[in-house]
Design a protein around this motif. Structure first.
Motif, short mmCIF file in Angstrom:
data_model
loop_
_atom_site.label_atom_id
_atom_site.label_comp_id
_atom_site.label_asym_id
_atom_site.label_seq_id
_atom_site.Cartn_x
_atom_site.Cartn_y
_atom_site.Cartn_z
N VAL A 1 0.83 -1.22 0.00
CA VAL A 1 0.00 0.00 0.00
C VAL A 1 0.86 1.27 0.00
CG1 VAL A 1 -1.65 1.34 1.36
CG2 VAL A 1 -2.04 -1.09 0.99
N PRO A 2 1.89 1.40 0.85
CA PRO A 2 2.72 2.62 0.79
C PRO A 2 3.40 2.82 -0.55
CG PRO A 2 3.10 1.47 2.86
CD PRO A 2 2.28 0.55 2.01
N VAL A 3 3.80 1.73 -1.21
CA VAL A 3 4.43 1.87 -2.53
C VAL A 3 3.45 2.46 -3.53
CG1 VAL A 3 5.48 0.63 -4.45
CG2 VAL A 3 6.06 0.01 -2.11
N ILE A 4 2.21 1.95 -3.53
CA ILE A 4 1.20 2.46 -4.46
C ILE A 4 0.84 3.91 -4.13
CG2 ILE A 4 -1.14 2.14 -5.34
CD1 ILE A 4 -0.86 -0.83 -4.82
N VAL A 5 0.73 4.21 -2.83
CA VAL A 5 0.39 5.58 -2.41
C VAL A 5 1.48 6.56 -2.83
CG1 VAL A 5 0.08 7.07 -0.40
CG2 VAL A 5 -1.10 4.88 -0.51
N ASN A 6 2.74 6.20 -2.61
CA ASN A 6 3.85 7.08 -3.03
C ASN A 6 3.87 7.26 -4.54
OD1 ASN A 6 4.77 7.47 -0.40
ND2 ASN A 6 6.10 5.66 -0.48
N MET A 7 3.48 6.22 -5.26
CA MET A 7 3.43 6.32 -6.72
C MET A 7 2.39 7.35 -7.15
SD MET A 7 2.70 3.18 -9.39
CE MET A 7 1.04 2.94 -8.72
N PHE A 8 1.24 7.34 -6.49
CA PHE A 8 0.19 8.31 -6.82
C PHE A 8 0.54 9.71 -6.33
CE2 PHE A 8 -3.02 4.63 -6.84
CZ PHE A 8 -2.93 4.52 -8.21
N LYS A 9 1.29 9.79 -5.21
CA LYS A 9 1.68 11.11 -4.71
C LYS A 9 2.62 11.83 -5.68
CE LYS A 9 1.19 10.49 0.30
NZ LYS A 9 1.90 10.41 1.59
N GLY A 10 3.42 11.06 -6.40
CA GLY A 10 4.33 11.67 -7.36
C GLY A 10 3.70 11.95 -8.71
N MET A 11 2.38 11.71 -8.80
CA MET A 11 1.69 11.88 -10.08
C MET A 11 1.69 13.33 -10.53
SD MET A 11 -2.23 10.73 -10.94
CE MET A 11 -2.90 11.93 -9.79
N ASP A 12 1.48 14.26 -9.61
CA ASP A 12 1.42 15.68 -10.00
C ASP A 12 2.76 16.18 -10.51
OD1 ASP A 12 2.50 15.31 -7.52
OD2 ASP A 12 1.65 17.12 -6.63
N GLY A 13 3.85 15.72 -9.89
CA GLY A 13 5.17 16.12 -10.37
C GLY A 13 5.46 15.60 -11.77
N GLU A 14 5.03 14.37 -12.05
CA GLU A 14 5.25 13.80 -13.39
C GLU A 14 4.42 14.55 -14.43
OE1 GLU A 14 7.29 11.37 -14.52
OE2 GLU A 14 8.22 11.45 -12.54
N ILE A 15 3.22 14.94 -14.07
CA ILE A 15 2.37 15.67 -15.02
C ILE A 15 2.96 17.05 -15.31
CG2 ILE A 15 0.09 16.69 -15.37
CD1 ILE A 15 -1.10 14.37 -13.83
N LEU A 16 3.45 17.74 -14.27
CA LEU A 16 4.09 19.04 -14.48
C LEU A 16 5.33 18.91 -15.35
CD1 LEU A 16 3.77 20.64 -10.92
CD2 LEU A 16 2.47 21.23 -12.98
N ARG A 17 6.07 17.84 -15.14
CA ARG A 17 7.24 17.59 -15.99
C ARG A 17 6.81 17.39 -17.44
NH1 ARG A 17 10.99 12.15 -15.76
NH2 ARG A 17 12.38 12.69 -17.48
N LEU A 18 5.70 16.70 -17.63
CA LEU A 18 5.17 16.48 -18.97
C LEU A 18 4.77 17.80 -19.62
CD1 LEU A 18 4.20 14.47 -21.16
CD2 LEU A 18 2.03 14.34 -19.94
N PHE A 19 4.21 18.72 -18.84
CA PHE A 19 3.82 20.03 -19.38
C PHE A 19 5.04 20.78 -19.91
CE2 PHE A 19 -0.07 20.26 -16.37
CZ PHE A 19 -0.73 19.36 -17.18
N ARG A 20 6.14 20.69 -19.17
CA ARG A 20 7.35 21.42 -19.58
C ARG A 20 7.93 20.87 -20.90
NH1 ARG A 20 8.38 21.27 -13.88
NH2 ARG A 20 9.68 19.41 -14.14
N LEU A 21 7.62 19.63 -21.19
CA LEU A 21 8.11 19.01 -22.43
C LEU A 21 7.24 19.35 -23.64
CD1 LEU A 21 9.07 15.47 -21.10
CD2 LEU A 21 10.59 17.40 -21.52
N MET A 22 6.10 20.00 -23.39
CA MET A 22 5.17 20.28 -24.49
C MET A 22 5.14 21.75 -24.88
SD MET A 22 1.90 17.71 -23.94
CE MET A 22 1.49 18.26 -22.28
N VAL A 23 5.99 22.57 -24.27
CA VAL A 23 6.01 24.00 -24.60
C VAL A 23 7.42 24.41 -25.02
CG1 VAL A 23 4.09 24.61 -23.14
CG2 VAL A 23 6.37 24.57 -22.16
#
Length: 256
Positions: free
Chosen positions: A234-256
């Motif tokens: 459970v903590p592994v899955i929770v930490n994976m979801f917690k880092g979701m916003d950082g990955e999405i922001l990183r994705l935004f920087r790659l599209m501009v």
């Protein structure tokens, strides 16, 4: 007046295209159990709530070909965001699939009514566990916030596809197996030791049919370890979801 109304409709279409593309790839909304009118209705509602707060470049208003290009760009942005979240659930499914192959559950597959695909018990349990954690920690709120932020960081029509964009998804896809192994590591490693023990037993007592006798043992070990290792999984899955916003922001920087 009519021209302004037409421009508003076109701007709303662009916002709706991005929103519906994101939602269409999410595990809950991508299910066939969720009707298409419901998916479209939720997308329309979110797009309507965002419409007044988003500035849209109206340079496409007199060019239908340019408008079509803008729509395709918005769909691409939405699919990229949705897929970056979908990858996390795929990692959980892969962990369940590896465990099922080791434990023998892969011989007894059933039809998953949500995805309409053949699945195993462990894979389905892990998928439901990931979904419950996703909703319990309000990760869907993070996703809605990411949709709003995407219009600020990646304005409509401004996306540019670079090589780093494709490299990100290649590396993210490669991390699926590593993440899946982390999620299923307690059970995978335990089953590996069970396999070694059964192999040694078959060498010492050749009369025993290890294939027949070993399957119930591996199923028992899998169910027991799944219950005991929830505190690690459970903590592994929770930490994976917690880092979701950082990955999405990183994705935004790659599209501009």
């Amino acid at each position: 007046m009519f021209m302004d109304f037409t421009n508003d409709i076109q701007a709303f279409l662009l916002i709706f295209s991005r929103v519906v593309s994101v939602l269409w790839l999410l595990p809950v909304f991508s299910s066939r159990a969720v009707s298409v009118p419901f998916k479209a209705g939720v997308s329309l509602l979110i797009a309507y709530l965002l419409f007044d707060s988003i500035g849209v470049d109206r340079s496409f208003s007199n060019d239908p070909y340019l408008l079509s290009l803008f729509v395709m760009k918005e769909v691409l942005i939405g699919l990229a965001i949705g897929f970056s979240v979908r990858i996390l659930f795929i990692a959980v499914n892969i962990a369940g699939e590896i465990i099922s192959i080791q434990a023998g559950f892969s011989f007894a597959r059933f039809m998953d009514p949500l995805s309409m695909t053949q699945t195993t018990v462990i894979e389905h349990l892990k998928s439901l566990l990931a979904m419950m954690l996703f909703l319990a920690m309000d990760a869907h709120h993070i996703l809605v916030k990411a949709i709003v932020v995407s219009f600020r960081d990646v304005p409509i029509g401004s996306v540019t596809i670079q090589q780093s964009f494709f490299q990100y998804f290649i590396s993210a896809t490669g991390r699926i197996f590593m993440t899946g192994f982390k999620i299923g590591a307690p059970i995978i490693v335990t089953l590996m030791f069970v396999e070694v023990a059964l192999g040694m037993l078959s060498r010492m007592i050749p009369q025993i049919n290890i294939f027949i006798e070993g399957v119930p043992l591996k199923i028992l070990v899998t169910v027991t370890m799944f219950s005991l290792s929830l505190g690690v999984i459970v903590p592994v899955i929770v930490n994976m979801f917690k880092g979701m916003d950082g990955e999405i922001l990183r994705l935004f920087r790659l599209m501009v």
